[in-house]
Write an enzyme that holds these catalytic residues in place. Structure first.
Site, short mmCIF file in Angstrom:
data_model
loop_
_atom_site.label_atom_id
_atom_site.label_comp_id
_atom_site.label_asym_id
_atom_site.label_seq_id
_atom_site.Cartn_x
_atom_site.Cartn_y
_atom_site.Cartn_z
N SER A 140 29.22 15.03 87.42
CA SER A 140 30.10 15.88 88.23
C SER A 140 30.23 15.29 89.62
O SER A 140 29.32 14.61 90.12
CB SER A 140 29.49 17.28 88.32
OG SER A 140 30.15 18.05 89.30
N TYR A 172 22.30 23.09 89.97
CA TYR A 172 23.33 22.40 89.17
C TYR A 172 23.71 21.07 89.84
O TYR A 172 23.74 20.03 89.18
CB TYR A 172 24.57 23.29 89.01
CG TYR A 172 25.70 22.56 88.32
CD1 TYR A 172 25.61 22.23 86.97
CD2 TYR A 172 26.85 22.18 89.02
CE1 TYR A 172 26.64 21.53 86.34
CE2 TYR A 172 27.88 21.49 88.39
CZ TYR A 172 27.77 21.17 87.06
OH TYR A 172 28.77 20.47 86.43
N1 LIG Z 1 34.47 22.42 84.19
C1 LIG Z 1 34.23 21.77 85.31
O1 LIG Z 1 34.82 22.07 86.38
C2 LIG Z 1 33.26 20.63 85.32
C3 LIG Z 1 33.27 19.80 86.46
C4 LIG Z 1 32.38 18.73 86.51
C5 LIG Z 1 31.52 18.50 85.45
N2 LIG Z 1 31.52 19.34 84.38
C6 LIG Z 1 30.57 19.06 83.29
O2 LIG Z 1 31.29 18.86 82.10
C7 LIG Z 1 30.48 19.21 80.98
C8 LIG Z 1 31.29 20.13 80.07
O3 LIG Z 1 31.71 21.23 80.83
P1 LIG Z 1 32.89 22.20 80.35
O4 LIG Z 1 33.62 22.60 81.56
O5 LIG Z 1 33.63 21.60 79.22
O6 LIG Z 1 32.02 23.44 79.85
P2 LIG Z 1 32.32 24.53 78.72
O7 LIG Z 1 33.79 24.70 78.55
O8 LIG Z 1 31.48 25.70 79.08
O9 LIG Z 1 31.76 23.87 77.39
C9 LIG Z 1 30.39 23.64 77.22
C10 LIG Z 1 30.14 23.12 75.82
O10 LIG Z 1 28.74 22.82 75.68
C11 LIG Z 1 28.23 23.52 74.53
N3 LIG Z 1 26.82 23.81 74.76
C12 LIG Z 1 26.29 24.57 75.75
N4 LIG Z 1 24.95 24.63 75.61
C13 LIG Z 1 24.63 23.87 74.52
C14 LIG Z 1 23.41 23.54 73.86
N5 LIG Z 1 22.23 24.00 74.30
N6 LIG Z 1 23.45 22.76 72.75
C15 LIG Z 1 24.65 22.29 72.28
N7 LIG Z 1 25.83 22.57 72.87
C16 LIG Z 1 25.82 23.35 73.98
C17 LIG Z 1 29.13 24.76 74.42
O11 LIG Z 1 29.14 25.32 73.12
P3 LIG Z 1 28.09 26.47 72.66
O12 LIG Z 1 28.00 27.44 73.79
O13 LIG Z 1 28.67 27.02 71.41
O14 LIG Z 1 26.80 25.76 72.42
C18 LIG Z 1 30.48 24.13 74.74
O15 LIG Z 1 30.97 23.44 73.60
C19 LIG Z 1 29.22 19.85 81.54
O16 LIG Z 1 28.19 18.89 81.54
C20 LIG Z 1 29.62 20.20 82.97
O17 LIG Z 1 28.51 20.19 83.84
C21 LIG Z 1 32.39 20.39 84.29
#
Ligand SMILES: NC(=O)c1ccc[n+]([C@@H]2O[C@H](COP(=O)([O-])OP(=O)(O)OC[C@H]3O[C@@H](n4cnc5c(N)ncnc54)[C@H](OP(=O)(O)O)[C@@H]3O)[C@@H](O)[C@H]2O)c1
Length: 301
Positions: free
Chosen positions: A167, A180
């Site tokens: 991130s 985080y």
């Molecule tokens: N969105 C942003 O603004 C942003 C910005 C910078 C970085 N990121 C990073 O990008 C990555 C993805 O974020 P996102 O925005 O796509 O989040 P998201 O929409 O909440 O998706 C998270 C995914 O991870 C899975 N997950 C969560 N806990 C898990 C576990 N213990 N085991 C296996 N799967 C798990 C969830 O499915 P289940 O709940 O069904 O397990 C879901 O598929 C993260 O690392 C986040 O820190 C996001």
């Protein structure tokens, strides 16, 4: 493979001395791309992009229905194999589960995308120790364990690699998202360091460090009403995946998708913390009442 990729592969392998014995172990096996957190958001976007280019996929998330829906959508495209493995990737034997699944498909892990992660919005002391530890397990310990498990075979083959979804937050302390931001600083730091250690040996290690992305992530962590949600334009999950895969192809160590993120990163790097912390604190601040109104201060679990 076109001329550019052939040239890049040769450059990437400039120090690699593979043994025929090591290479024989993988002959006849199919390369797989493993994506954690593939059921929604950025992970789902990576899965769609990888399926489009014909990768065989192992998709991981805990929720069965959403994961299976993504897998079915990609199977309908009928290109590579698509295997969904619904399980909690923080379990200690996650690497073994993945290895067994890939082995059963007659394959090996060619590309590992450590994407699953969640955030915690609000004051550090308001979150339970258990919740903070769960976040550190998912954001820090799990990608570390999976990298350590699958990197040796990649080095033996002199090919393949790892994309760690980090991130923009990894570039400085983030009040009201403190644990985080710290977890993502670790991810970017480890990725860049190991990418350097393994340079010229055929593998690619990339940290993808997006700013805000339009996914359910912010609502899950109770930060949807924080100022940054209104002040910093979000990019799409699809553009993050495309940018990540492009950077991976060219063997970059870090990519900040979008036009704004590199500028914000440069600003975070040069601004003294005495000025940057209050500013970032104001952007990330989540009032207690706001978190309760959104139904959770505990991020995803
Ligand atoms: N969105 C942003 O603004 C942003 C910005 C910078 C970085 N990121 C990073 O990008 C990555 C993805 O974020 P996102 O925005 O796509 O989040 P998201 O929409 O909440 O998706 C998270 C995914 O991870 C899975 N997950 C969560 N806990 C898990 C576990 N213990 N085991 C296996 N799967 C798990 C969830 O499915 P289940 O709940 O069904 O397990 C879901 O598929 C993260 O690392 C986040 O820190 C996001």
């Amino acid at each position: 493979m076109n001329l550019i990729d052939t040239g890049l592969t040769a450059w990437r392998r400039r120090y690699w001395r593979g043994s025929t014995e090591a290479l024989q172990r993988f002959s006849g096996l199919k390369p797989f791309t493993v994506i954690t957190g593939a059921s929604e958001g950025i992970g789902r976007a990576f899965a769609i992009e990888c399926a489009r280019r014909g990768d065989n996929l192992i998709l991981i998330a805990r929720g069965v229905e959403r994961l299976e829906a993504v897998a079915n959508e990609l199977r309908a495209q009928g290109r590579g194999a698509v295997v969904s493995v619904p399980f909690d990737v923080t379990t200690m034997d996650a690497a073994q589960t993945i290895a067994v699944t890939v082995g059963a498909q007659g394959g090996f892990v060619n590309l590992l995308i450590n994407n699953a992660g969640f955030g915690l919005g609000g004051a550090f002391q308001e979150h339970s120790v258990e919740k903070i530890e769960a976040m550190v397990q998912l954001n820090v310990a799990t990608p570390t364990r999976l990298m350590r498990a699958f990197l040796p075979d990649m080095l033996a083959r002199g090919a393949g690699g790892i994309i760690n979804v980090s991130s923009l937050g990894g570039y400085g302390p983030g009040p009201w998202q403190g644990a985080y931001y710290a977890s993502k600083a670790y991810v970017t730091s480890l990725s860049e360091a190991v990418a350097y250690e393994t340079r010229g040996q055929g593998v690619r290690i990339l940290a993808v460090a997006p700013g805000p992305v339009e996914t359910a992530f912010h609502a899950k962590m109770g930060s949807d009403w924080a100022f940054y949600r209104w002040m910093i334009p979000s990019v799409s999950a699809e553009s993050v995946a495309r940018s990540g895969l492009r950077a991976y192809r060219f063997g970059r160590r870090v990519v900040l998708p979008g036009l704004l993120s590199p500028l914000l990163m440069a600003t975070m790097r040069v601004t003294p913390h005495v000025i940057g912390l209050p500013f970032l604190g104001a952007l990330l601040h989540v009032g207690k009442g706001t978190v309760r109104r959104k139904g959770s201060s505990e991020g995803d679990a």
